[in-house]
Design an enzyme around this catalytic site. Structure first.
Site, PDB file in Angstrom:
ATOM      1  N   LYS A  70       0.861  -1.181   0.000  1.00  0.00           N
ATOM      2  CA  LYS A  70       0.000   0.000   0.000  1.00  0.00           C
ATOM      3  C   LYS A  70       0.895   1.228   0.000  1.00  0.00           C
ATOM      4  O   LYS A  70       2.025   1.174   0.497  1.00  0.00           O
ATOM      5  CB  LYS A  70      -0.854  -0.022   1.281  1.00  0.00           C
ATOM      6  N   VAL A 104     -24.938   3.861  -0.337  1.00  0.00           N
ATOM      7  CA  VAL A 104     -25.214   3.533  -1.746  1.00  0.00           C
ATOM      8  C   VAL A 104     -24.365   4.432  -2.653  1.00  0.00           C
ATOM      9  O   VAL A 104     -24.865   5.133  -3.523  1.00  0.00           O
ATOM     10  CB  VAL A 104     -26.723   3.611  -2.087  1.00  0.00           C
TER      11      VAL A 104
HETATM   12  P1  NAD Z   1     -18.192   5.721  -2.002  1.00  0.00           P
HETATM   13  O1  NAD Z   1     -17.547   6.865  -1.304  1.00  0.00           O
HETATM   14  O2  NAD Z   1     -18.552   5.844  -3.430  1.00  0.00           O
HETATM   15  O3  NAD Z   1     -19.537   5.293  -1.207  1.00  0.00           O
HETATM   16  C1  NAD Z   1     -19.671   5.317   0.159  1.00  0.00           C
HETATM   17  C2  NAD Z   1     -21.077   5.807   0.455  1.00  0.00           C
HETATM   18  O4  NAD Z   1     -21.328   5.681   1.854  1.00  0.00           O
HETATM   19  C3  NAD Z   1     -21.306   7.284   0.087  1.00  0.00           C
HETATM   20  O5  NAD Z   1     -22.479   7.409  -0.689  1.00  0.00           O
HETATM   21  C4  NAD Z   1     -21.459   7.961   1.467  1.00  0.00           C
HETATM   22  O6  NAD Z   1     -22.335   9.071   1.414  1.00  0.00           O
HETATM   23  C5  NAD Z   1     -22.026   6.831   2.285  1.00  0.00           C
HETATM   24  N1  NAD Z   1     -21.846   6.966   3.729  1.00  0.00           N
HETATM   25  C6  NAD Z   1     -20.797   7.497   4.410  1.00  0.00           C
HETATM   26  N2  NAD Z   1     -21.022   7.399   5.726  1.00  0.00           N
HETATM   27  C7  NAD Z   1     -22.219   6.785   5.878  1.00  0.00           C
HETATM   28  C8  NAD Z   1     -22.998   6.406   7.009  1.00  0.00           C
HETATM   29  N3  NAD Z   1     -22.576   6.637   8.247  1.00  0.00           N
HETATM   30  N4  NAD Z   1     -24.189   5.800   6.796  1.00  0.00           N
HETATM   31  C9  NAD Z   1     -24.634   5.567   5.548  1.00  0.00           C
HETATM   32  N5  NAD Z   1     -23.935   5.914   4.434  1.00  0.00           N
HETATM   33  C10 NAD Z   1     -22.766   6.524   4.610  1.00  0.00           C
HETATM   34  O7  NAD Z   1     -17.205   4.482  -1.754  1.00  0.00           O
HETATM   35  P2  NAD Z   1     -17.228   3.078  -2.499  1.00  0.00           P
HETATM   36  O8  NAD Z   1     -16.152   3.040  -3.525  1.00  0.00           O
HETATM   37  O9  NAD Z   1     -18.625   2.714  -2.852  1.00  0.00           O
HETATM   38  O10 NAD Z   1     -16.722   2.126  -1.317  1.00  0.00           O
HETATM   39  C11 NAD Z   1     -17.575   1.757  -0.237  1.00  0.00           C
HETATM   40  C12 NAD Z   1     -16.809   0.848   0.713  1.00  0.00           C
HETATM   41  O11 NAD Z   1     -16.365  -0.330   0.024  1.00  0.00           O
HETATM   42  C13 NAD Z   1     -15.528   1.466   1.298  1.00  0.00           C
HETATM   43  O12 NAD Z   1     -15.380   0.988   2.614  1.00  0.00           O
HETATM   44  C14 NAD Z   1     -14.419   0.919   0.423  1.00  0.00           C
HETATM   45  O13 NAD Z   1     -13.185   0.864   1.097  1.00  0.00           O
HETATM   46  C15 NAD Z   1     -14.951  -0.466   0.150  1.00  0.00           C
HETATM   47  N6  NAD Z   1     -14.418  -1.079  -1.093  1.00  0.00           N
HETATM   48  C16 NAD Z   1     -14.591  -0.465  -2.274  1.00  0.00           C
HETATM   49  C17 NAD Z   1     -14.122  -1.059  -3.436  1.00  0.00           C
HETATM   50  C18 NAD Z   1     -14.300  -0.411  -4.781  1.00  0.00           C
HETATM   51  O14 NAD Z   1     -14.142  -1.094  -5.794  1.00  0.00           O
HETATM   52  N7  NAD Z   1     -14.687   0.854  -4.847  1.00  0.00           N
HETATM   53  C19 NAD Z   1     -13.460  -2.297  -3.375  1.00  0.00           C
HETATM   54  C20 NAD Z   1     -13.308  -2.923  -2.124  1.00  0.00           C
HETATM   55  C21 NAD Z   1     -13.802  -2.289  -0.983  1.00  0.00           C
END
Ligand code: NAD
Length: 355
Positions: A80, A181
């Site tokens: 990382k 979402v």
């Molecule tokens: P993102 O920022 O697009 O989505 C996160 C969403 O969560 C946002 O819409 C935000 O408003 C919402 N949010 C924040 N705090 C909240 C709360 N307390 N209650 C409800 N909603 C809340 O991020 P993402 O890329 O969709 O990733 C989401 C999670 O998945 C992260 O933890 C990320 O590390 C993990 N992840 C993502 C990927 C990827 O391909 N993007 C891969 C593996 C893991």
């Protein structure tokens, strides 16, 4: 001051501190393990309050990538990078290129990708200085945004879980409660709606949640109460730590399965969930679709169909994992950790565990 052997650094192969005065770059790259292949993990660009927080984060995240990549069957170790600073004000081409040269200096031991604070476009800039970058845009032959593939992997994991719990992978009679979402949670919700599932969704972004609920005919819950919705599966897809000593007793679901990294505030909660007869399907197993997609771009022509085929295999891995856990009486988390450790041990020495 102890430099080598500090507990939190135990097991890391290399930790590189890099700075570039011209561009203001201050970065740390942690290569936790290359036993299975070049270390793969994203670069986080974040305004850490203290440099030691950045170091702690990069060490923790790189160690987690070793486990995730091994369990996903990838020929990659874990690594990382973190860049210290506010990406909104500190990011520049000069800085990203300086960072690219730092990655190049590792000779391929570390391959980077996007993470919090970095984008696909940033990967292209870093890629002007090094080949050891993935997650570049589809229109230049890269694998693009990993989120849709991560969501595909979640659905595959959901089918495997449904088959294990209810004897059928059919999701049309299931009620899912999704916390967050955004890119992954939104795509997951759309795929589940297409499979006929009933949805309750929550997000702190009220406009986003209302628009999506309208589109999919989903119910909306308060972000502070979504975990307590009476449903089949609670899906944390926002931030880490969704499962903690306050939320676990309030869950009213049969299983927890979502994309967020580090869903358990502490690993001991896996046993509390098992005691409540709630199946916790480990985050690093079910959200591996993104990194599987990224790995498909490394050293060869990216082909979406081949990537999707690998991601679909998460369904069988999850069914196997859950069946093994039932057989041994261990939690799925312990089984998943054992699976990753076994793979690394078969290929070489296991990095020393940090306590
Ligand atoms: P993102 O920022 O697009 O989505 C996160 C969403 O969560 C946002 O819409 C935000 O408003 C919402 N949010 C924040 N705090 C909240 C709360 N307390 N209650 C409800 N909603 C809340 O991020 P993402 O890329 O969709 O990733 C989401 C999670 O998945 C992260 O933890 C990320 O590390 C993990 N992840 C993502 C990927 C990827 O391909 N993007 C891969 C593996 C893991």
């Amino acid at each position: 001051m102890q430099v080598f052997g500090a507990t939190e650094q135990a097991g890391h192969e290399r930790i590189l501190f890099a700075q570039d005065h011209e561009s203001g770059l201050k970065a740390i790259i942690a290569v936790h393990s290359t036993v299975l292949g070049p270390a793969l993990g994203g670069t986080r660009f974040y305004p850490y309050d203290r440099e030691e927080d950045a170091l702690a984060d990069v060490l923790r995240l790189s160690r987690a990538m070793t486990r995730k990549n091994a369990a996903a069957g990838l020929e990659h170790g874990g690594g990382k990078g973190v860049i210290i600073g506010d990406p909104r004000t500190r990011k520049s081409e000069r800085l990203l290129r300086a960072y690219g040269r730092v990655i190049e200096s590792l000779g391929g031991d570390y391959v980077t990708a996007e993470d919090v604070g970095t984008t696909i476009a940033d990967m292209e800039v870093i890629g002007r200085e090094t080949r050891h970058v993935t997650g570049t845009a589809r229109d230049i032959g890269g694998s693009g945004d990993p989120s849709p593939t991560t969501a595909l992997g979640l659905v595959a994991a959901m089918r495997g879980t449904a088959r294990f719990l209810w004897g059928s992978a059919d999701l049309s009679c299931r009620h899912m409660a999704i916390q967050g979402v955004g890119k992954v949670g939104g795509a997951f919700a759309r795929l589940l709606a297409a499979a006929g599932a009933r949805l309750t969704i929550a997000d702190v972004n009220e406009r986003a949640v209302a628009t999506l609920a309208d589109e999919l005919g989903a119910d909306i819950a308060d972000p502070g109460a979504i975990h307590a919705v009476d449903c089949d599966v609670f899906a944390p897809c926002a931030l880490g730590g969704a499962l903690n000593s306050e939320t676990v007793p309030e869950l009213r679901c049969a299983a927890v399965l979502g994309s967020a990294n580090n869903q358990l505030a502490d690993d001991g909660l896996a046993a509390d969930l098992a005691a409540r007869d709630i199946l916790y399907v480990p985050d690093f197993i079910v959200n591996a679709g993104g990194v599987i997609n990224l790995a498909e771009e490394i050293g060869r022509q990216y082909q979406p169909e081949r990537a999707e085929g690998h991601v679909e295999a998460i369904e069988a891995s999850v069914t196997d994992l859950l069946a093994r856990a039932r057989e041994t009486g261990a939690t799925p988390l312990d089984e998943a950790i054992a699976l990753a450790d076994r793979r690394i041990r078969e290929a070489g020495p296991l990095p020393a565990a940090a306590s």
